[in-house]
Motif scaffolding. Structure first.
Motif, PDB file in Angstrom:
ATOM      1  N   THR A 179      37.280  36.396  35.428  1.00 20.22           N
ATOM      2  CA  THR A 179      37.410  37.856  35.598  1.00 20.22           C
ATOM      3  C   THR A 179      36.758  38.353  36.889  1.00 20.22           C
ATOM      4  N   LEU A 182      38.398  41.171  39.183  1.00 19.39           N
ATOM      5  CA  LEU A 182      39.531  41.847  38.526  1.00 19.39           C
ATOM      6  C   LEU A 182      39.288  43.353  38.454  1.00 19.39           C
ATOM      7  N   GLU A 240      42.295  45.516  33.938  1.00 19.03           N
ATOM      8  CA  GLU A 240      42.609  44.111  33.633  1.00 19.03           C
ATOM      9  C   GLU A 240      41.400  43.437  32.969  1.00 19.03           C
ATOM     10  N   ARG A 268      41.140  41.495  29.244  1.00 17.27           N
ATOM     11  CA  ARG A 268      40.591  40.130  29.113  1.00 17.27           C
ATOM     12  C   ARG A 268      39.359  40.123  28.194  1.00 17.27           C
TER      13      ARG A 268
END
Lengths: 166, 159
Positions: free
Chosen positions: A143, A146, A150, A154
């Motif tokens: 991650t 990100l 998003e 996740r």
């Protein structure tokens, strides 16, 4: 728990053989490992100023004695017999009420016990925390950089995947 | 990682005072890197002091730091050995003394992890559990920010 049991005369070689076998494979303790309640256990044959010798068993576990001992006794009946069957007064691991009474009789408890683990950490919690750590490391890497939307997607997936470890 | 145990004969008539002393002990192992340590007065035909410990680091250093505690010295002064009982003699006795006992069989669920490593994993788990518990009430920006600001996450990210 710190138990002391007098060994039966002539059974020392057998007991030593059981422990020697145990050191070669974990096959006999797999169920104990799967229980995830015992953090540490050790069996020591103590030299005594008088005969007979004593078998000392030290263990740290999480959970109530009244539930853990019977579970341990039922799941590992042969193992109890192989070890404590060579000591005096062992009534067998079943029925578990007799086993609990036996344990109460031979347990010296602890006059002082210490662990530097953060307070309230049971074996299950420690093992889960250690399993969680690499999963989190992986999540951080996946991650990194990100955008927040998003990341949130996740995160939700991640917390669902690892919920049993939290 | 070291596991040691000693079983030391207690002086005659000192069983009760020793047990009282052990039960009133104030954290003599704290911060030494101890996974588990126990002190118990047992009886194997004669009263004995059982000391067993699993710890991180150099055994000589650990035992010397433990032996410097007045409470530790007082415990072994109820025992027949070492004589005289000083920090140096107690550390030496616990390291190499005649009363060391070796286990016949050991089950250790955490044979390689250090205390620091275990506590670090526990703190990470606690922090994530708390964040997971309240993440439903956070928007995406706040969630992302809070996650990255967690001390345990920053430590892990810096590895």
């Amino acid at each position: 728990m710190t138990t002391l049991s007098r060994t039966k005369r002539w059974r020392m070689p057998l007991l030593k053989l059981v422990f020697a076998f145990g050191r070669t494979t974990d096959i006999a303790i797999r169920r104990l490992i799967e229980m995830r309640t015992i953090a540490f256990a050790r069996w020591t044959l103590l030299p005594s100023p008088r005969r007979p010798r004593y078998l000392m068993f030290e263990t740290n576990w999480s959970g109530a004695e009244a539930t853990y001992i019977p579970d341990f006794g039922l799941l590992m009946r042969p193992q109890w017999q192989w070890i404590w069957g060579n000591t005096k007064g062992f009534p067998g691991s079943f029925p578990t009420t007799r086993l609990l009474a036996f344990v109460a009789q031979v347990d010296w408890g602890c006059d002082h016990f210490w662990s530097d683990y953060d307070s309230g950490s049971t074996t299950e919690v420690v093992l889960s925390a250690l399993q969680l750590q690499p999963r989190v490391q992986q999540f951080i890497e996946q991650t990194r950089g990100l955008p927040p939307d998003e990341f949130a997607v996740r995160w939700k997936r991640f917390t669902t995947d690892v919920q049993q470890l939290l | 990682m070291t596991v040691i145990a000693t079983v030391t004969p207690v002086r005659e008539g000192h069983e009760r005072p020793l047990r009282d002393h052990l039960r009133a002990l104030k954290r003599p192992f704290e911060g030494l890197g101890t996974h588990f340590a126990r002190l118990v007065v047992i009886d194997i035909g004669a009263p004995q002091l059982l000391f067993s410990s699993k710890f991180d680091g150099d055994p000589a250093d650990y035992l010397f730091r433990f032996a410097r505690f007045d409470a530790a010295l007082e415990a072994w002064r109820h025992c027949q050995r070492p004589e005289p009982c000083t920090a140096e003699s107690l550390a030496e006795y616990l390291s190499h003394g005649r009363d060391r006992v070796d286990a016949s069989y050991t089950v250790d669920m955490l044979p390689t992890e250090t205390v620091a490593g275990i506590n670090s994993a526990l703190r990470l788990q606690t922090a994530l559990s708390k964040l997971a518990g309240r993440s439903g009430g956070l928007d995406a920006v706040a969630l992302s920010h809070e996650f990255r600001q967690l001390e345990a996450i920053r430590k892990l990210s810096g590895r």
